[in-house]
Design a protein around this motif. Structure first.
Motif, PDB file in Angstrom:
ATOM      1  N   ASP A   1      66.462  13.012  70.298  1.00  8.88           N
ATOM      2  CA  ASP A   1      66.030  13.137  71.173  1.00  8.88           C
ATOM      3  C   ASP A   1      66.714  11.740  72.528  1.00  8.88           C
ATOM      4  OD1 ASP A   1      64.171  14.833  70.930  1.00  8.88           O
ATOM      5  OD2 ASP A   1      62.453  13.501  70.858  1.00  8.88           O
ATOM      6  N   SER A   2      66.602  10.775  71.542  1.00  8.42           N
ATOM      7  CA  SER A   2      67.736   9.239  72.626  1.00  8.42           C
ATOM      8  C   SER A   2      69.092  10.275  72.881  1.00  8.42           C
ATOM      9  CB  SER A   2      67.404   8.297  72.139  1.00  8.42           C
ATOM     10  OG  SER A   2      68.462   8.523  70.906  1.00  8.42           O
TER      11      SER A   2
ATOM     12  N   THR B   1      76.175   1.695  79.397  1.00  4.75           N
ATOM     13  CA  THR B   1      74.692   2.027  79.904  1.00  4.75           C
ATOM     14  C   THR B   1      74.524   0.518  80.218  1.00  4.75           C
ATOM     15  OG1 THR B   1      74.471   3.770  78.197  1.00  4.75           O
ATOM     16  CG2 THR B   1      72.130   2.439  79.341  1.00  4.75           C
TER      17      THR B   1
ATOM     18  N   THR C   1      67.508   4.133  68.002  1.00  2.92           N
ATOM     19  CA  THR C   1      67.492   5.540  68.552  1.00  2.92           C
ATOM     20  C   THR C   1      68.438   4.376  70.396  1.00  2.92           C
ATOM     21  OG1 THR C   1      65.734   3.969  70.201  1.00  2.92           O
ATOM     22  CG2 THR C   1      65.267   5.930  69.139  1.00  2.92           C
ATOM     23  N   VAL C   2      69.258   5.221  71.237  1.00  4.12           N
ATOM     24  CA  VAL C   2      70.358   4.715  72.181  1.00  4.12           C
ATOM     25  C   VAL C   2      69.826   4.112  72.713  1.00  4.12           C
ATOM     26  CG1 VAL C   2      71.736   5.443  73.123  1.00  4.12           C
ATOM     27  CG2 VAL C   2      71.289   7.492  71.520  1.00  4.12           C
ATOM     28  N   GLY C   3      68.256   4.627  73.422  1.00  2.04           N
ATOM     29  CA  GLY C   3      67.338   3.574  74.378  1.00  2.04           C
ATOM     30  C   GLY C   3      67.198   1.939  73.164  1.00  2.04           C
TER      31      GLY C   3
ATOM     32  N   GLU D   1      69.209  11.923  76.451  1.00  3.02           N
ATOM     33  CA  GLU D   1      68.399  11.145  77.441  1.00  3.02           C
ATOM     34  C   GLU D   1      69.140   9.828  78.619  1.00  3.02           C
ATOM     35  OE1 GLU D   1      63.778  11.003  75.209  1.00  3.02           O
ATOM     36  OE2 GLU D   1      65.149   9.078  75.321  1.00  3.02           O
ATOM     37  N   ILE D   2      69.957   9.827  77.927  1.00  2.00           N
ATOM     38  CA  ILE D   2      71.050   8.414  78.416  1.00  2.00           C
ATOM     39  C   ILE D   2      72.289   9.034  78.532  1.00  2.00           C
ATOM     40  CG2 ILE D   2      72.609   5.837  78.308  1.00  2.00           C
ATOM     41  CD1 ILE D   2      69.927   5.223  76.259  1.00  2.00           C
TER      42      ILE D   2
ATOM     43  N   GLY E   1      63.827  10.775  67.191  1.00  2.00           N
ATOM     44  CA  GLY E   1      63.323   9.562  68.272  1.00  2.00           C
ATOM     45  C   GLY E   1      65.078   9.445  67.941  1.00  2.00           C
ATOM     46  N   PHE E   2      66.011   9.319  67.172  1.00  4.45           N
ATOM     47  CA  PHE E   2      67.570   9.322  67.484  1.00  4.45           C
ATOM     48  C   PHE E   2      68.101  10.776  68.060  1.00  4.45           C
ATOM     49  CE2 PHE E   2      71.787  10.393  66.066  1.00  4.45           C
ATOM     50  CZ  PHE E   2      72.493   9.056  66.637  1.00  4.45           C
TER      51      PHE E   2
END
Length: 295
Positions: A212-213, A149, A109-111, A216-217, A209-210
Motif C-alpha cells: 500500500d505504501s 521525501t 513501509t515506505v512511510g 502513497e508516496i 502495508g508495504f
C-alpha cells in the motif's frame, strides 16, 4: 514548503572502535513511535562540531550496506570512513525492521522509513555531536525514494541532498523485482506476511502495508518541496531502476534549485561486484559536492 513536526526521544548507547582516521564510531539509537532505530555515528578525528551526512540504505539493506567483495567493506561503511578522512561526520541508520532496528522486515513501509529519516535529522540536530546548521542527506535506491521525501518534508535546512540510483517510481521498481502477480498477492494479503523470491535468489517477506505504501508516496512530487542543492547519480547499466538517465532526470525536472545529474556506465550497485573503483569515485564525487555546499 516543508511540513510536519517530528519529535524523537533519544537514547544513546556508545561503543567505541578505531577505524582509520575516524576517532570514534558510536552506536546510537533514538525512538520513533515507541520503536528503536539504531545507527552508527562516525566522527572525524580532531574536528569540533563537524558537518554531517545522513545515509539511507536501500530495499532489504542495512546501515553498512552491500559489502564490496574486493575490499570486504560495506559501501556506506566505506563512505563514512572516506568522508571522515575529509572532516565530515556521518550517521548511517538501520530503518525500523531492518538490521538491528526493531522487529521483522515484513513490517517495513515506505512511510515508516520516511518517519525514521525525519527523526534522524531531529536526533542529529539535538545531539551536540555535530553542526546542526550543516547537514546533508545521501540515499541509495529505496533510500533515495526516502531521501527525496525527507528532504521535501523536513523543517531542518539541508545544505545538500544526493540521491544514488533513486527510485523515482518506486512501485514500478518493485513490480519489476517481484513481478506483477506477486504485487497483486501482496496487496490482497489482508495484512498477512507473504514471502517472495528476489531475482538474486534471496527471499523477502512483506505485508500488505508495504505494498500500500508504495503508492502513497511520490518522491518526485516530494522533491519539489526542497529547493537546496541536489545531486542525482545514475548508471546506464542499471537494471533495477531504469530507464536511465530518464529516471534520474525526472527528479531534476521537478526540483527548483541548484542541481547536477551524474550519468556513468555503472549498474545499480556501482559495479561493486567487479571492484571498488566506481564506488570510490562516487563516494568522492558526492563528498566533494556536499562539502562545497556546507555553509
Amino acid at each position: 514548503m516543508k511540513s510536519g513536526i517530528r519529535t524523537a526521544t533519544t537514547a544513546i548507547a556508545i561503543a567505541l572502535c578505531s577505524v582509520s582516521a575516524i576517532s570514534a564510531e558510536k552506536t546510537v539509537s533514538y525512538d520513533v513511535n515507541g520503536e528503536k532505530v539504531v545507527g552508527t555515528l562516525s566522527l572525524p578525528d580532531g574536528v569540533e562540531n563537524p558537518p554531517v551526512i545522513l545515509l539511507f540504505h536501500g530495499f532489504t539493506g542495512s546501515r553498512d550496506e552491500l559489502e564490496i567483495p574486493a575490499v570486504k567493506e560495506g559501501i556506506f561503511e566505506r563512505a563514512a570512513r572516506m568522508w571522515a578522512d575529509k572532516g565530515i561526520a556521518s550517521l548511517r541508520i538501520d530503518f525500523r525492521h531492518s538490521g538491528e532496528s526493531g522487529s521483522a522486515y515484513e513490517n517495513t513501509t515506505v512511510g515508516g522509513q520516511v518517519a525514521d529519516g525525519l527523526a534522524a535529522l531531529d536526533y542529529l540536530a539535538s545531539s551536540g555531536e555535530v553542526d546542526a546548521n550543516r547537514m546533508a542527506i545521501v540515499g541509495w535506491s529505496m533510500g533515495g525514494t526516502v531521501g527525496a521525501t525527507v528532504a521535501g518534508r523536513t523543517e531542518h535546512d539541508l545544505d545538500a541532498v544526493a540521491l544514488w540510483a533513486p527510485g523515482a517510481n518506486f512501485a514500478s521498481s518493485i513490480i519489476m523485482l517481484l513481478g506483477p502477480d506477486a504485487v497483486k498477492e501482496g496487496l490482497a494479503s489482508e495484512g498477512k506476511p507473504v514471502t517472495f523470491k528476489l531475482p538474486w535468489g534471496a527471499d523477502v517477506t512483506l505485508k500488505t502495508g508495504f505494498f500500500d505504501s508504495m503508492f502513497e508516496i511520490d518522491p518526485v512530487a516530494e522533491i519539489a518541496g526542497y529547493d537546496g542543492p541536489l545531486l542525482v547519480a545514475v548508471g546506464t547499466n542499471d537494471t533495477i531502476v531504469f530507464p536511465q538517465p530518464a529516471s534520474g532526470q525526472v527528479f531534476l525536472d521537478y526540483h527548483d534549485g541548484e542541481e547536477e545529474l551524474l550519468v556513468w556506465p555503472m549498474d545499480h550497485t556501482f559495479n561493486s561486484f567487479t571492484d571498488e573503483k566506481t564506488v570510490d569515485k562516487l563516494i568522492n564525487a558526492t563528498g566533494e559536492y556536499i562539502s562545497a555546499r556546507f555553509e
